[in-house]
Scaffold this motif. Structure first.
Motif, mmCIF file in Angstrom:
data_model
loop_
_atom_site.group_PDB
_atom_site.id
_atom_site.type_symbol
_atom_site.label_atom_id
_atom_site.label_comp_id
_atom_site.label_asym_id
_atom_site.label_seq_id
_atom_site.Cartn_x
_atom_site.Cartn_y
_atom_site.Cartn_z
ATOM 1 N N PHE A 84 33.508 18.702 39.307
ATOM 2 C CA PHE A 84 34.014 19.923 39.509
ATOM 3 C C PHE A 84 34.941 21.142 39.380
ATOM 4 C CE2 PHE A 84 37.320 17.388 41.684
ATOM 5 C CZ PHE A 84 38.413 18.129 42.654
ATOM 6 N N ASP A 85 35.169 22.410 39.549
ATOM 7 C CA ASP A 85 35.717 23.435 39.210
ATOM 8 C C ASP A 85 36.685 23.964 40.400
ATOM 9 O OD1 ASP A 85 35.694 23.830 36.488
ATOM 10 O OD2 ASP A 85 33.436 24.165 36.844
ATOM 11 N N VAL A 86 38.108 24.278 40.169
ATOM 12 C CA VAL A 86 38.204 24.613 41.301
ATOM 13 C C VAL A 86 38.977 26.637 40.086
ATOM 14 C CG1 VAL A 86 40.294 25.252 42.436
ATOM 15 C CG2 VAL A 86 39.317 22.663 41.816
ATOM 16 N N ARG A 87 38.497 27.821 41.375
ATOM 17 C CA ARG A 87 38.879 28.944 40.858
ATOM 18 C C ARG A 87 40.388 28.989 40.629
ATOM 19 N NH1 ARG A 87 34.993 29.628 44.809
ATOM 20 N NH2 ARG A 87 32.791 30.227 43.778
ATOM 21 N N GLU A 88 40.795 29.868 39.835
ATOM 22 C CA GLU A 88 42.019 30.738 40.183
ATOM 23 C C GLU A 88 42.486 31.598 41.263
ATOM 24 O OE1 GLU A 88 44.865 30.143 37.996
ATOM 25 O OE2 GLU A 88 43.995 29.749 36.070
ATOM 26 N N GLN A 89 43.372 31.403 41.513
ATOM 27 C CA GLN A 89 43.730 32.320 43.022
ATOM 28 C C GLN A 89 43.642 34.054 42.606
ATOM 29 O OE1 GLN A 89 48.300 31.010 44.024
ATOM 30 N NE2 GLN A 89 47.428 31.230 45.861
ATOM 31 N N ALA A 90 43.992 34.524 41.845
ATOM 32 C CA ALA A 90 43.234 35.331 41.456
ATOM 33 C C ALA A 90 41.634 35.401 40.780
ATOM 34 C CB ALA A 90 44.048 36.779 40.462
ATOM 35 N N PRO A 91 40.525 35.765 41.235
ATOM 36 C CA PRO A 91 39.675 35.986 40.481
ATOM 37 C C PRO A 91 39.366 36.838 39.839
ATOM 38 C CG PRO A 91 39.313 36.999 42.820
ATOM 39 C CD PRO A 91 40.251 36.660 42.798
ATOM 40 N N VAL A 92 38.351 36.887 39.266
ATOM 41 C CA VAL A 92 37.605 37.219 37.562
ATOM 42 C C VAL A 92 36.538 38.119 38.256
ATOM 43 C CG1 VAL A 92 36.678 37.651 35.451
ATOM 44 C CG2 VAL A 92 38.674 36.387 36.312
ATOM 45 N N ALA A 93 36.524 39.045 38.963
ATOM 46 C CA ALA A 93 35.569 39.790 39.490
ATOM 47 C C ALA A 93 35.880 41.195 39.150
ATOM 48 C CB ALA A 93 35.377 39.198 41.197
ATOM 49 N N ILE A 94 34.484 42.112 38.933
ATOM 50 C CA ILE A 94 34.903 43.800 38.748
ATOM 51 C C ILE A 94 34.610 43.972 39.539
ATOM 52 C CG2 ILE A 94 33.995 45.516 37.417
ATOM 53 C CD1 ILE A 94 34.388 43.633 34.846
ATOM 54 N N VAL A 95 33.445 43.055 40.256
ATOM 55 C CA VAL A 95 32.893 43.995 42.011
ATOM 56 C C VAL A 95 33.081 42.796 42.404
ATOM 57 C CG1 VAL A 95 31.255 45.785 41.011
ATOM 58 C CG2 VAL A 95 30.923 42.772 41.664
#
Length: 269
Positions: free
Chosen positions: A83-94
């Motif tokens: 399973f993966d855990v996202r970074e605190q700062a998401p990679v999200a343009i929208v």
């Protein structure tokens, strides 16, 4: 499955006997290997009901986690998962809300899955543009050239927060460094120790204001991938269809999205 940092990852395993009926192993252990290669071991794991094992793990590190269940005795069992855990700062343009608006999606049922599409589409847009759009922190080791210069990999650079030599003997504060935000070229200011050898840099890159066409292109890619995944043919408003462009990097990008990004189209000189 991807979780936000600090969220609880629900890990489950089901054991059956030779006839396929739920059954317990004599002992069950769970080992979680974290991104830094440290491990969390649970020994033993007690079944919640016959053949059912569950463990709630509170995430502490971003990145890929390896899961290993091992049951021994009467009903041996082995299962590996990730399973993966996202970074605190998401990679999200929208935002997630923007993506749902593009899909006319009101339900929250698919939110976790859709967030993965937001990240995937955002990374695809950044690769097409050759620049970082979604503002976020980076850490990387770079080697200074003979002129005491370091070229960071991700631009535009918003700020360099600091640097330290790989051997830990020299530290540069943000005020000690001068950066060309467009090229990512970093040098030490007069009076500071010159950059030399391998240097570990921490910095932030991306755009403070994201252009509307970048956001719209990202939303279109999300919609295209989402509908394709659900068996739709890629029809656009008015019932027409358009040719798809396979970028060669794992994403099918609609032509209209590429036009918004002003990137070269296939077959166009």
């Amino acid at each position: 499955m991807a979780y936000d940092l600090g969220a609880v990852a629900q890990l489950d395993a089901t054991v059956t006997d030779a006839a396929g009926n739920p059954a317990d192993s004599d002992t069950m252990t769970l080992t979680i290997t974290l991104p830094d290669d440290s491990t969390v071991s649970v020994d033993p794991v007690t079944p919640t009901s016959t053949g059912s094992y569950s463990y709630a793990y509170t995430t502490t590190q971003p990145g890929r986690h390896l899961v290993r269940w091992l049951g021994t005795g009467t009903n041996p069992f082995a299962q590996a998962d990730v399973f993966d855990v996202r970074e605190q700062a998401p990679v999200a343009i929208v935002s997630l809300a923007d993506a749902k608006a593009q899909l006319n999606e009101a339900s929250n049922v698919d939110d976790d899955e859709l967030r993965g599409y937001v990240t995937g589409a955002s990374l695809a847009v950044e690769r097409e543009l050759g620049t970082i759009v979604a503002r976020r922190p980076f850490s990387e080791r770079r080697t200074a050239d003979s002129d005491g210069q370091i070229l960071l990999s991700n631009v535009p650079v918003l700020a360099v927060t600091g640097a330290v030599s790989a051997d830990g003997t020299t530290t540069w504060a943000a005020a000690d460094l001068d950066v060309d935000t467009d090229t990512g070229l970093v040098t030490a200011v007069a009076g500071a120790a010159p950059l030399a050898g391998d240097v570990d840099c921490t910095y932030t890159a991306g755009l403070r204001i994201v252009p509307d066409d970048y956001q719209l292109a990202t939303s279109i890619i999300i919609q295209h991938l989402w509908e394709t995944q659900r068996g739709r043919s890629g029809a656009v408003p008015g019932g027409s269809t358009e040719p798809e462009y396979m970028s060669g990097r794992g994403f099918a990008l609609p032509r209209r999205a590429l036009e918004l990004l002003d990137t070269p189209l296939p077959g166009v000189a």
